[in-house]
Design an enzyme around this catalytic site. Structure first.
Site, short mmCIF file in Angstrom:
data_model
loop_
_atom_site.label_atom_id
_atom_site.label_comp_id
_atom_site.label_asym_id
_atom_site.label_seq_id
_atom_site.Cartn_x
_atom_site.Cartn_y
_atom_site.Cartn_z
N LYS A 3 0.84 -1.20 0.00
CA LYS A 3 0.00 0.00 0.00
C LYS A 3 0.88 1.25 0.00
O LYS A 3 0.66 2.19 -0.76
CB LYS A 3 -0.91 -0.05 1.24
CG LYS A 3 -1.99 0.99 1.26
CD LYS A 3 -2.93 0.79 2.44
CE LYS A 3 -4.17 0.02 2.09
NZ LYS A 3 -5.20 0.00 3.11
N GLU A 6 -17.85 6.73 3.24
CA GLU A 6 -17.17 6.43 1.98
C GLU A 6 -18.03 6.93 0.84
O GLU A 6 -19.26 6.89 0.90
CB GLU A 6 -16.94 4.92 1.88
CG GLU A 6 -15.88 4.46 2.86
CD GLU A 6 -15.78 2.95 2.95
OE1 GLU A 6 -16.15 2.26 2.00
OE2 GLU A 6 -15.32 2.46 4.01
N LEU A 57 -33.98 7.00 6.17
CA LEU A 57 -35.31 6.37 6.16
C LEU A 57 -35.55 5.78 4.77
O LEU A 57 -36.62 5.97 4.20
CB LEU A 57 -36.40 7.37 6.51
CG LEU A 57 -36.55 7.73 7.99
CD1 LEU A 57 -37.72 8.69 8.20
CD2 LEU A 57 -36.75 6.48 8.85
N GLY A 94 -25.01 -2.42 5.05
CA GLY A 94 -23.81 -3.26 5.02
C GLY A 94 -22.62 -2.36 5.27
O GLY A 94 -22.74 -1.35 5.96
N CYS A 105 -18.70 -0.54 8.59
CA CYS A 105 -18.96 0.09 9.88
C CYS A 105 -20.20 -0.42 10.61
O CYS A 105 -20.09 -1.00 11.68
CB CYS A 105 -19.02 1.60 9.72
SG CYS A 105 -17.44 2.30 9.28
P1 NAD Z 1 -9.07 0.18 6.43
O1 NAD Z 1 -9.02 -1.28 6.59
O2 NAD Z 1 -9.40 0.78 5.11
O3 NAD Z 1 -7.67 0.82 6.88
C1 NAD Z 1 -6.96 0.42 8.01
C2 NAD Z 1 -5.48 0.50 7.67
O4 NAD Z 1 -4.73 0.25 8.85
C3 NAD Z 1 -5.03 -0.54 6.65
O5 NAD Z 1 -4.35 0.11 5.59
C4 NAD Z 1 -4.09 -1.46 7.42
O6 NAD Z 1 -3.04 -1.96 6.63
C5 NAD Z 1 -3.58 -0.51 8.51
N1 NAD Z 1 -3.12 -1.19 9.73
C6 NAD Z 1 -3.72 -2.19 10.41
N2 NAD Z 1 -2.98 -2.51 11.49
C7 NAD Z 1 -1.90 -1.68 11.49
C8 NAD Z 1 -0.78 -1.54 12.34
N3 NAD Z 1 -0.64 -2.31 13.42
N4 NAD Z 1 0.14 -0.60 12.04
C9 NAD Z 1 -0.01 0.18 10.94
N5 NAD Z 1 -1.06 0.08 10.09
C10 NAD Z 1 -1.99 -0.84 10.37
O7 NAD Z 1 -10.08 0.70 7.56
P2 NAD Z 1 -10.91 2.05 7.55
O8 NAD Z 1 -12.18 1.85 6.80
O9 NAD Z 1 -10.01 3.18 7.22
O10 NAD Z 1 -11.29 2.12 9.09
C11 NAD Z 1 -10.36 2.47 10.10
C12 NAD Z 1 -11.11 2.74 11.39
O11 NAD Z 1 -11.98 3.87 11.20
C13 NAD Z 1 -12.03 1.60 11.82
O12 NAD Z 1 -12.05 1.55 13.21
C14 NAD Z 1 -13.38 2.01 11.29
O13 NAD Z 1 -14.44 1.46 12.02
C15 NAD Z 1 -13.34 3.51 11.46
N6 NAD Z 1 -14.20 4.26 10.55
C16 NAD Z 1 -14.33 3.88 9.25
C17 NAD Z 1 -15.14 4.62 8.40
C18 NAD Z 1 -15.33 4.22 6.96
O14 NAD Z 1 -16.26 4.72 6.33
N7 NAD Z 1 -14.50 3.36 6.41
C19 NAD Z 1 -15.81 5.76 8.87
C20 NAD Z 1 -15.63 6.14 10.20
C21 NAD Z 1 -14.83 5.38 11.04
#
Ligand code: NAD
Length: 432
Positions: free
Chosen positions: A35, A155, A250, A257, A260
Site C-alpha cells: 500500500k 465512503e 429512512l 452493510g 462500519c
Molecule cells: P481500512 O481497513 O481501510 O484501513 C486500516 C489500515 O490500517 C489498513 O491500511 C491497514 O493496513 C492498517 N493497519 C492495520 N494494522 C496496522 C498496524 N498495526 N500498524 C499500521 N497500520 C496498520 O479501515 P478504515 O475503513 O479506514 O477504518 C479504520 C477505522 O476507522 C475503523 O475503526 C473504522 O471502524 C473507522 N471508521 C471507518 C469509516 C469508513 O467509512 N470506512 C468511517 C468512520 C470510522
C-alpha cells in the site's frame, strides 16, 4: 503542525490528505508495504472521489509523505492519529490488536511529548487502555496525552464529510490536548464539541447504532407496506417531514452493510453485554437487517418460482454507491445464496469489480449493465449507482429474457416501469 497518521486506509488516508491540504505536514504510515509503495507513487489503492488528486497534489508540494516506518512517523510528529482497522472478531467483539500494537510502537519510539489521537472506532474505555499501554512501555518518562476523536465520514463522500462535518467530537483530559486539537480543526470552521474521553468514544457507537436503527425501522415498515399495498417511500416522506424524525436514513431496501454498521453494532452489543446490559433494541435491529437480505431473495423466488438454472443479473456490488468497498456488502450474501441454489449470476458494478474478482467465484463479470441484462430472467438492482438510475429501459427490455426488475433500493418509479412493460418489484412498494 507536524502530524502522523498510523493506518492509511479509507479513514487514515482521507484524514492525512485533508490535513495536508489544510497546510499541515503529514506522514501517513501503514504496516502494509505494498500500500505504501503505491501511495508513494501517488496511486491510491481505493476508490474515493477526489482523493487521488488530493494525494498527488500534496505529495508534489511535499506536505504529504508516506512511510512503512511507524518509528519514523512517531519521531517526526507531535500529533499522532491512530486510524488502523478494528474489525469484528468471531464473537462480535472489536479486534483491538492493531490499536494495542500501535500504542506500544508509539511508546517505544517517543522522544518527547506526544498527543495521541484515537480516530478508529473503538469500544468505550479503549483510550484508557491506550493510555495504560503507553505508560507501561514509554521510556524516560516522556509526557503524553490521549484524545478520542471519532470519525464520521462516509465512503463515497469522504473528503466533503471530513472537511464539512456536522460536528467534530473531541474527548480530552487536559487543557493542552484541547488547545492542540481545537487549533488543528479550527480552519474547518465547524462545530466542535469537547467532552470527556468516554463520552466521545460512546458518541461514535451510539450514533452508528442509532442510524442502523433508523434503517431497520423503515425496513420493518416496508414489510407492512408490502402486505397492505402502501408505498414505503410515501410513508418515509411523511414521517421525515417531522423535524423530530428527519428525512435521512429512512430509505427501505436490502439492508445496511459496509465496514462500519454491522461491525459497530456487534461491538456495541458485545460491550453492553460485558457491562451487564442486554441491548435488546440493537439485537432486533441486527435481526431485521438479516431478514431484509433474505426478503429480497424471497421476492426473486416469488416471481421466478424455481431459480435453479435461471439467469439473474445483479447490478451493484459495493455496499453503497461511489465506493469500491465490498466489506459486508448485501450483494455478496445475495449472490452467494443465488449461486448456491443453482442460478447463473451475471454481475456488473462501476467500481467494485476488481476487488470482487478476488473472492466472488462462479459468477459472470460483465462490462456494463446491458451485458449483464442480456438474456437474464430477472434484473436485481442492489446498489443505487447513478448510472443504474439513468438506464435506457427500452434497450433493457429488449435484452432481458423476461422484463422483470427487482429494485432492492427503491430507485425507480413503479408507475413508469409498469408503463414501459416491466414487472416491477420494489421493497415496500405494495407489491408483495
Ligand atoms: P481500512 O481497513 O481501510 O484501513 C486500516 C489500515 O490500517 C489498513 O491500511 C491497514 O493496513 C492498517 N493497519 C492495520 N494494522 C496496522 C498496524 N498495526 N500498524 C499500521 N497500520 C496498520 O479501515 P478504515 O475503513 O479506514 O477504518 C479504520 C477505522 O476507522 C475503523 O475503526 C473504522 O471502524 C473507522 N471508521 C471507518 C469509516 C469508513 O467509512 N470506512 C468511517 C468512520 C470510522
Amino acid at each position: 503542525m507536524n502530524i502522523s497518521i498510523i493506518g492509511s486506509g479509507y479513514v487514515g488516508l482521507v484524514t492525512g490528505a485533508c490535513f495536508a491540504e489544510l497546510g499541515n505536514k503529514v506522514i501517513c504510515a501503514d504496516n502494509d508495504p505494498r500500500k505504501i509503495a503505491y501511495l508513494k507513487k501517488g496511486i491510491v489503492p481505493i476508490y474515493e472521489p477526489g482523493l487521488e488528486e488530493m494525494v498527488k497534489l500534496n505529495l508534489k508540494n511535499k506536505r504529504l509523505k508516506f512511510s512503512s516506518s511507524i518509528s519514523l512517523a512517531v519521531k517526526s510528529s507531535e500529533v499522532i492519529f491512530i486510524a488502523v482497522g478494528t474489525p469484528a472478531l468471531e464473537n462480535g467483539e472489536a479486534d483491538l490488536t492493531g490499536i494495542e500494537n500501535v500504542a506500544r510502537s508509539i511508546a517505544l519510539n517517543m522522544d518527547g511529548y506526544r498527543l495521541i489521537v484515537e480516530k478508529s472506532t473503538v469500544p468505550v474505555e479503549t483510550c484508557a487502555w491506550v493510555k495504560k499501554t503507553i505508560s507501561t512501555y514509554v521510556r524516560k518518562g516522556h509526557k503524553f496525552d490521549v484524545v478520542s476523536n471519532p470519525e464520521f465520514l462516509r465512503e463515497g463522500s469522504a473528503i466533503n464529510d471530513f472537511t464539512h462535518p456536522d460536528r467534530i467530537i473531541l474527548g480530552v483530559e487536559s487543557a493542552k490536548a484541547k488547545q492542540i486539537m481545537t487549533s488543528l480543526y479550527q480552519p474547518l470552521n465547524r462545530p466542535i464539541l469537547v467532552t470527556n474521553i468516554k463520552s466521545a468514544e460512546l458518541i461514535k457507537h451510539a450514533s452508528n447504532a442509532f442510524l442502523a436503527t433508523k434503517i431497520s425501522f423503515i425496513n420493518a415498515i416496508s414489510r407492512i407496506c408490502d402486505k397492505v399495498g402502501a408505498d414505503v417511500k410515501e410513508v418515509a416522506e411523511g414521517m421525515g417531514l417531522d423535524n423530530r424524525i428527519g428525512r435521512h436514513f429512512l430509505h427501505a431496501g436490502i439492508g445496511y452493510g459496509g465496514s462500519c454498521f454491522p461491525k459497530d453494532l456487534e461491538a456495541f452489543i458485545n460491550i453492553a453485554e460485558k457491562l451487564g446490559y442486554d441491548f435488546g433494541i440493537l439485537k432486533a435491529v441486527r435481526n431485521t437487517n438479516e431478514e431484509q437480505k433474505k426478503f429480497v431473495l424471497q421476492k426473486i423466488k416469488d416471481e421466478l418460482w424455481v431459480i435453479k438454472d435461471k439467469t439473474i443479473a445483479v447490478l451493484g456490488l459495493s455496499f453503497k454507491p461511489n465506493t469500491d468497498d465490498l466489506r459486508n456488502a448485501p450483494s455478496i450474501d445475495l449472490i452467494k445464496a443465488l449461486v448456491q441454489e443453482g442460478s447463473k449470476v451475471k454481475v456488473y458494478d462501476p467500481k467494485a469489480m476488481g476487488k470482487a474478482k478476488d473472492f466472488l467465484k462462479d459468477v459472470i463479470f460483465c462490462n456494463d449493465l446491458y451485458q449483464a441484462a442480456k438474456s437474464a430472467d430477472c434484473l436485481v438492482v442492489v446498489t443505487e449507482w447513478n448510472e443504474f438510475k439513468e438506464m435506457d429501459f427500452t434497450r433493457l427490455k429488449k435484452l432481458l429474457k423476461r422484463p422483470l426488475v427487482i429494485d432492492a433500493r427503491n430507485i425507480y418509479d413503479p408507475g413508469l416501469l409498469k408503463e414501459k412493460g416491466f414487472t416491477y418489484i420494489g421493497v415496500g412498494r405494495g407489491n408483495g
